[in-house]
Design an enzyme around this catalytic site. Structure first.
Site, PDB file in Angstrom:
ATOM      1  CE  LYS A 237      -3.533  -2.723   2.204  1.00 48.29           C
ATOM      2  NZ  LYS A 237      -4.763  -2.764   2.956  1.00 48.29           N
TER       3      LYS A 237
ATOM      4  CG  HIS B  99      -6.913  -3.038  -2.746  1.00 52.51           C
ATOM      5  ND1 HIS B  99      -7.431  -2.290  -1.711  1.00 52.51           N
ATOM      6  CD2 HIS B  99      -6.226  -4.054  -2.175  1.00 52.51           C
ATOM      7  CE1 HIS B  99      -7.065  -2.842  -0.563  1.00 52.51           C
ATOM      8  NE2 HIS B  99      -6.342  -3.913  -0.819  1.00 52.51           N
TER       9      HIS B  99
ATOM     10  CD  GLU C 209      -7.435  -7.925  -0.554  1.00 54.85           C
ATOM     11  OE1 GLU C 209      -6.451  -8.328   0.041  1.00 54.85           O
ATOM     12  OE2 GLU C 209      -7.564  -6.753  -0.933  1.00 54.85           O
TER      13      GLU C 209
ATOM     14  N   GLY D 194      -7.231  -4.826   7.170  1.00 55.15           N
ATOM     15  CA  GLY D 194      -6.572  -3.934   8.120  1.00 55.15           C
ATOM     16  C   GLY D 194      -7.289  -3.805   9.460  1.00 55.15           C
TER      17      GLY D 194
ATOM     18  CB  SER E 200      -6.812  -9.362   9.227  1.00 49.41           C
ATOM     19  OG  SER E 200      -7.157  -7.992   9.285  1.00 49.41           O
TER      20      SER E 200
HETATM   21  P1  PGA Z   1      -4.447  -6.505   5.410  1.00 48.29           P
HETATM   22  O1  PGA Z   1      -4.658  -5.932   3.926  1.00 48.29           O
HETATM   23  O2  PGA Z   1      -3.693  -7.798   5.271  1.00 48.29           O
HETATM   24  O3  PGA Z   1      -3.662  -5.438   6.124  1.00 48.29           O
HETATM   25  O4  PGA Z   1      -5.802  -6.709   5.997  1.00 48.29           O
HETATM   26  C1  PGA Z   1      -4.919  -6.783   2.844  1.00 48.29           C
HETATM   27  C2  PGA Z   1      -5.063  -5.963   1.580  1.00 48.29           C
HETATM   28  O5  PGA Z   1      -5.712  -4.917   1.606  1.00 48.29           O
HETATM   29  O6  PGA Z   1      -4.537  -6.348   0.512  1.00 48.29           O
END
Ligand code: PGA
Length: 257
Positions: free
Chosen positions: A11, A95, A167, A173, A212
Site C-alpha cells: 500500500k 482493490h 478481500e 486492516g 488480516s
Molecule cells: P491486510 O490488507 O492484510 O492489512 O488486511 C490486505 C489488503 O488490503 O490487501
C-alpha cells in the site's frame, strides 16, 4: 495442480531503505529453490525499478494499480505498458481502497484488467463485500456483480494469466479475519461463477484470500480447497512475518478438481 501464491501489498508504505533491508531479511530465511509456492511483492510504483534490480529472480514484481488508459492526457496515471517497461509482472486491480477512495466502477476496473492483459501483466482482480453487505446477506450478489464485468472479457487462453483475490472489506486492516469456512464458501462461489464461462479455466485460476491474513491464520485459510494463497497487507511490511506466511503456503498444492 494449482501452486499457491503469496503476494505482499505494501500500500502507501515503504522506502528504498526498507525495501533493501526487507529483501536481505527475506532472502536470509526463504529459499526459492526449495519452495513450492509463488511469491510476489506489490510496492508503490516508484520502487518498482529497485525491486526489479535487487529481488530474487523468482519473486514476482507487483504494482498496486494501473491506468485504464494506454496513453495520453491523463496526469498522474501510469499505464500497463510503463509498468511492464520497468519490470512489473503483476498488478492489483479493483482493490477495495481504490474502489472506495477513488470511486472506481466495475467498468473502470474491467478496463484496467484488460490493459494489464494486453501488456502481458498478470492482473489480480480484487473483490469483496462490506460489513453491511455481509450482514444483509448480499455477499454473493456483490461479488457476482464485481466479477461480471471482467468475466465477460475472459477467453479460455487467459486461464493462467490472471488471479482473483477475495478481500472482505470488513477484514482488511481490521484484525478481523474471515473464518476458513467463510473464505472457502466465497472462493467456491467465485469458482462457480468462473465455471459458468469455462469449467477448465475455473479449475485453474488461483484464488487468493486477503484481509488480516497473518502467520497465525494463513495455514488454516490456505488449507481450504479453493483458497490458493493470500494477498497480504499489514503483515507484508515485515519480512519475517511475510516469510512465515510463505512457509505456510509452501507445503500446499491444490488439485484441480
Ligand atoms: P491486510 O490488507 O492484510 O492489512 O488486511 C490486505 C489488503 O488490503 O490487501
Amino acid at each position: 495442480m494449482r501452486k499457491l501464491l503469496v503476494a505482499g501489498n505494501w500500500k502507501l508504505n515503504g522506502s528504498q531503505q526498507l525495501l533493501k533491508q526487507w529483501l536481505l531479511d527475506f532472502n536470509d530465511g526463504f529459499d526459492f529453490d526449495k519452495s513450492n509456492c509463488d511469491v510476489a511483492l506489490c510496492v508503490p510504483n516508484v520502487y518498482l525499478p529497485l525491486l526489479k534490480q535487487i529481488k530474487p529472480s523468482s519473486m514476482l514484481c507487483g504494482s498496486q494499480d494501473v491506468s485504464s488508459h494506454s496513453q495520453g492526457a491523463y496526469t498522474g496515471e501510469v499505464s500497463a505498458e510503463m509498468l511492464a517497461d520497468v519490470g512489473a509482472d503483476l498488478v492489483l486491480v479493483g482493490h477495495s481502497e481504490r474502489r472506495a477512495y477513488h470511486n472506481e466502477s466495475d467498468a473502470k476496473i474491467a478496463a484496467k484488467f484488460q490493459q494489464a492483459i494486453d501488456h502481458a501483466l498478470i492482473p489480480v482482480l480484487c473483490v469483496g463485500e462490506s460489513h453491511e453487505q455481509r450482514e444483509s446477506n448480499q455477499t454473493f450478489a456483490v461479488i457476482e456483480k464485481q466479477l461480471k464485468a471482467v468475466i465477460e472479457k475472459l477467453t479460455p487462453d487467459l486461464a493462467d494469466r490472471f488471479l482473483i483475490a477475495y478481500e472482505p472489506v470488513w477484514a482488511i486492516g481490521t484484525g478481523l479475519t474471515a473464518s476458513a469456512e467463510q473464505a472457502q464458501e466465497v472462493h467456491q462461489f467465485i469458482r462457480s461463477q468462473l465455471a459458468i464461462n469455462d469449467v477448465t479455466m475455473a479449475r485453474q485460476i488461483r484464488l487468493l484470500y486477503g484481509g488480516s491474513c497473518n502467520g497465525e491464520n494463513a495455514h488454516e485459510l490456505f488449507s481450504m480447497p479453493d483458497v490458493d494463497g493470500g494477498l497480504i497487507g499489514g503483515a507484508s511490511l515485515t519480512a519475517t512475518d511475510f516469510m512465515t506466511i510463505c512457509h505456510q503456503a509452501n507445503s500446499l498444492l491444490k488439485n484441480e478438481r
